[in-house]
Design a protein around this motif. Structure first.
Motif, PDB file in Angstrom:
ATOM      1  N   LEU A  13     -35.875  72.533  37.251  1.00  0.00           N
ATOM      2  CA  LEU A  13     -36.521  71.985  38.439  1.00  0.00           C
ATOM      3  C   LEU A  13     -36.414  70.472  38.418  1.00  0.00           C
ATOM      4  CD1 LEU A  13     -39.754  74.152  38.464  1.00  0.00           C
ATOM      5  CD2 LEU A  13     -38.012  74.167  40.239  1.00  0.00           C
ATOM      6  N   GLY A  14     -36.170  69.880  39.564  1.00  0.00           N
ATOM      7  CA  GLY A  14     -36.190  68.429  39.648  1.00  0.00           C
ATOM      8  C   GLY A  14     -37.599  67.899  39.476  1.00  0.00           C
ATOM      9  N   GLY A  15     -37.739  66.802  38.720  1.00  0.00           N
ATOM     10  CA  GLY A  15     -39.067  66.261  38.435  1.00  0.00           C
ATOM     11  C   GLY A  15     -39.661  66.890  37.192  1.00  0.00           C
ATOM     12  N   LEU A  70     -31.123  58.283  31.237  1.00  0.00           N
ATOM     13  CA  LEU A  70     -32.488  58.104  30.711  1.00  0.00           C
ATOM     14  C   LEU A  70     -32.412  57.556  29.292  1.00  0.00           C
ATOM     15  CD1 LEU A  70     -34.129  61.441  31.940  1.00  0.00           C
ATOM     16  CD2 LEU A  70     -34.284  59.185  32.995  1.00  0.00           C
ATOM     17  N   GLY A  71     -33.227  56.526  29.012  1.00  0.00           N
ATOM     18  CA  GLY A  71     -33.262  55.924  27.696  1.00  0.00           C
ATOM     19  C   GLY A  71     -34.094  56.723  26.722  1.00  0.00           C
ATOM     20  N   PRO A  72     -34.077  56.348  25.430  1.00  0.00           N
ATOM     21  CA  PRO A  72     -34.829  57.091  24.403  1.00  0.00           C
ATOM     22  C   PRO A  72     -36.325  57.185  24.688  1.00  0.00           C
ATOM     23  CG  PRO A  72     -33.262  55.587  23.385  1.00  0.00           C
ATOM     24  CD  PRO A  72     -33.259  55.270  24.844  1.00  0.00           C
ATOM     25  N   GLY A  73     -36.903  56.174  25.334  1.00  0.00           N
ATOM     26  CA  GLY A  73     -38.336  56.207  25.590  1.00  0.00           C
ATOM     27  C   GLY A  73     -38.707  56.740  26.960  1.00  0.00           C
ATOM     28  N   ASP A  74     -37.715  57.100  27.759  1.00  0.00           N
ATOM     29  CA  ASP A  74     -37.984  57.578  29.119  1.00  0.00           C
ATOM     30  C   ASP A  74     -38.340  59.060  29.113  1.00  0.00           C
ATOM     31  OD1 ASP A  74     -37.343  55.065  30.098  1.00  0.00           O
ATOM     32  OD2 ASP A  74     -35.217  55.581  30.418  1.00  0.00           O
ATOM     33  N   ASP A  75     -39.282  59.412  29.998  1.00  0.00           N
ATOM     34  CA  ASP A  75     -39.613  60.831  30.172  1.00  0.00           C
ATOM     35  C   ASP A  75     -38.485  61.534  30.919  1.00  0.00           C
ATOM     36  OD1 ASP A  75     -42.093  60.548  28.959  1.00  0.00           O
ATOM     37  OD2 ASP A  75     -43.096  60.069  30.860  1.00  0.00           O
ATOM     38  N   ASP A  76     -38.373  62.826  30.700  1.00  0.00           N
ATOM     39  CA  ASP A  76     -37.426  63.619  31.485  1.00  0.00           C
ATOM     40  C   ASP A  76     -37.803  63.550  32.961  1.00  0.00           C
ATOM     41  OD1 ASP A  76     -36.248  64.381  29.112  1.00  0.00           O
ATOM     42  OD2 ASP A  76     -37.246  66.341  29.027  1.00  0.00           O
ATOM     43  N   ASP A  77     -36.799  63.499  33.825  1.00  0.00           N
ATOM     44  CA  ASP A  77     -37.077  63.573  35.263  1.00  0.00           C
ATOM     45  C   ASP A  77     -36.681  64.951  35.795  1.00  0.00           C
ATOM     46  OD1 ASP A  77     -34.358  63.418  35.136  1.00  0.00           O
ATOM     47  OD2 ASP A  77     -34.144  61.752  36.550  1.00  0.00           O
ATOM     48  N   PHE A  78     -36.794  65.948  34.949  1.00  0.00           N
ATOM     49  CA  PHE A  78     -36.493  67.336  35.284  1.00  0.00           C
ATOM     50  C   PHE A  78     -37.328  68.216  34.354  1.00  0.00           C
ATOM     51  CE2 PHE A  78     -33.488  65.647  32.233  1.00  0.00           C
ATOM     52  CZ  PHE A  78     -33.592  66.544  31.184  1.00  0.00           C
ATOM     53  N   THR A  79     -37.413  69.500  34.677  1.00  0.00           N
ATOM     54  CA  THR A  79     -38.153  70.462  33.857  1.00  0.00           C
ATOM     55  C   THR A  79     -37.272  71.677  33.608  1.00  0.00           C
ATOM     56  OG1 THR A  79     -40.262  69.764  34.808  1.00  0.00           O
ATOM     57  CG2 THR A  79     -40.227  71.900  33.697  1.00  0.00           C
ATOM     58  N   ILE A  80     -37.135  72.061  32.352  1.00  0.00           N
ATOM     59  CA  ILE A  80     -36.328  73.222  31.984  1.00  0.00           C
ATOM     60  C   ILE A  80     -37.261  74.371  31.605  1.00  0.00           C
ATOM     61  CG2 ILE A  80     -34.619  74.146  30.379  1.00  0.00           C
ATOM     62  CD1 ILE A  80     -33.547  71.306  30.048  1.00  0.00           C
ATOM     63  N   LEU A  81     -37.073  75.504  32.259  1.00  0.00           N
ATOM     64  CA  LEU A  81     -37.855  76.702  31.955  1.00  0.00           C
ATOM     65  C   LEU A  81     -36.921  77.787  31.438  1.00  0.00           C
ATOM     66  CD1 LEU A  81     -40.130  76.855  35.136  1.00  0.00           C
ATOM     67  CD2 LEU A  81     -40.717  75.940  32.895  1.00  0.00           C
ATOM     68  N   THR A  82     -37.299  78.389  30.324  1.00  0.00           N
ATOM     69  CA  THR A  82     -36.570  79.538  29.785  1.00  0.00           C
ATOM     70  C   THR A  82     -37.558  80.687  29.589  1.00  0.00           C
ATOM     71  OG1 THR A  82     -36.939  78.893  27.479  1.00  0.00           O
ATOM     72  CG2 THR A  82     -34.973  78.000  28.566  1.00  0.00           C
TER      73      THR A  82
END
Length: 423
Positions: A82-84, A270-282
């Motif tokens: 998902l985006g975000g 995205l840099g090492p300190g940046d949060d993900d701007d996506f969500t991965i669901l498994t």
């Protein structure tokens, strides 16, 4: 005069013991009917605890069944992106972060992936065929491979082709509920429906899913090519809401998910300190979520059920102590005509168990009614079974025995003469 002797029920003949037990049970049933107000208080107190216990057991069984349904639909070899970052970012923050360039790079470079399908949706669009209308909760835009990537076989027809997506073809896949509403028992293949003012030709009918999520029935959806959706409904053509990805190696999903995360972070710079701007669901994430939900539910309702049943047990014990004091004449008369101490103990225990089991039956009825309400609201999935019935009755009987034994013994220890005098 020699002291009175206590005759053990084991010392009597089996037939004599059976007659004594039947007589104790008969007197217990008569007492339950005679002392209606006391009985009502005990039954009500026990019913609240059993109702909570019923919800616990049925919701756990329902959660297990729902988990299996989700796993079957989601698939152990798939990931949903998902985006975000829905896990840490507030609702309303930017979620259009997945793009066509992401799709191309994932298809080319993601290890182990063999199918990548982007998608987005719009809500509450009226579908029309002839003189029939149906308010479709969700119109999904997707690329070729939609049915395969969601483990959702087609009952009739075909899935989209790459050519359908490239030229923004006016074609559609129908969920079974939409097809039934618009065409009844007739086949929808080759028929034209209108989505607002957009005519589309039905090329595929999805099998009945029979699964609802988020208050919507998945069978009440229409799927059209993603390019068609963005062009005809004036949506952003660069970004979309979600990605569905299938992997060849289902046993290596943790590593597959980590590879996916690393590649997306690289693509989004995205840099090492940046949060993900996506969500991965498994599937593992879903199982963890359901497990946390189930655990919290068990703790909350478990405490509620335990407190309610303990309170019900104390209510039973206190009312039985009062009842023993009120029934001293009855107890003295029973002893004077030959009732044994163990028989009186058994009678009061029978009374306690009858009341708690009646409370269990009422509690199961209340629990089932509440469960049906929660199921209809989509809050919990409730599944009733014989296990619920057996566990509720067993719990109620134990409460009756545990909290009824001391008042029963108190009644049995009364001396006949003192009891008849009301002492």
């Amino acid at each position: 005069m020699p002291p009175p002797t206590f005759t053990s029920p084991m010392a009597a003949s089996p037939m004599s013991r059976l007659l004594h037990v039947r007589r104790a049970a008969r007197f217990a049933a008569q007492a339950v009917r005679a002392y209606r107000l006391r009985s009502l208080f005990v039954i009500s107190a026990i019913a609240l605890g059993i109702a909570a216990l019923t919800i616990i057991v049925t919701s756990i069984d329902g959660a297990e069944r729902r988990t299996k349904e989700i796993m079957s639909m989601f698939g152990p070899d798939a990931a949903f992106v998902l985006g975000g970052d829905i896990k840490s970012r507030a609702v309303g923050q930017r979620n259009q972060t997945l793009s066509w360039s992401d799709v191309l790079r994932l298809r080319q470079s993601l290890p182990g992936a063999y199918l990548v399908v982007p998608m987005r949706g719009i809500s509450n669009i009226t579908a029309r065929a002839g003189n029939k209308n149906f308010e479709v909760p969700t119109i999904v835009g997707a690329t070729e491979g939609y049915a395969e990537v969601w483990n959702w076989p087609l009952a009739e027809g075909r899935d989209f082709t790459r050519e359908d997506v490239m030229r923004g073809a006016k074609v559609a896949l129908l969920g079974s509920a939409v097809a039934e509403e618009l065409f009844g028992n007739e086949t929808p293949l080759g028929r034209t429906i209108f989505l607002q003012n957009l005519p589309v030709r039905v090329v595929g009918l999805l099998t009945h899913r029979g699964f609802s999520g988020g208050g919507n029935n998945l069978d009440e959806r229409v799927i059209i090519p993603l390019t068609t959706l963005t062009q005809r409904f004036n949506l952003d053509r660069k970004y979309f809401r979600a990605l569905r990805i299938k992997f060849r190696d289902a046993q290596n999903m943790p590593q597959n998910a980590e590879n996916l995360r690393s590649l997306l972070r690289h693509l989004h710079k995205l840099g090492p300190g940046d949060d993900d701007d996506f969500t991965i669901l498994t599937a593992d994430e879903i199982i963890k979520f359901v497990g946390m939900l189930k655990g919290g539910l068990v703790i909350f309702l478990g405490v509620t059920a335990a407190v309610a049943m303990i309170v019900g047990g104390f209510v039973l014990a206190n009312l039985f102590y009062i009842s023993v004091n009120e029934r001293t004449a009855e107890i003295g008369l029973r002893k004077a005509v030959g009732a044994k101490s163990w028989e009186l103990t058994l009678q009061f225990l029978f009374e306690a168990v009858i009341l708690t089991c009646l409370g269990a039956l009422l509690g199961m009825i209340l629990g089932m009614a509440l469960g049906q309400t929660l199921s209809s609201l989509g809050i919990l999935t409730i599944e009733f079974s014989f296990k619920v019935f057996a566990l509720s009755l067993l719990s109620a009987a134990l409460i009756g025995l545990i909290f009824g034994i001391r008042p029963a013994r108190s009644a049995a220890r009364m001396a006949p003469v003192d009891a008849l005098r009301g002492k």
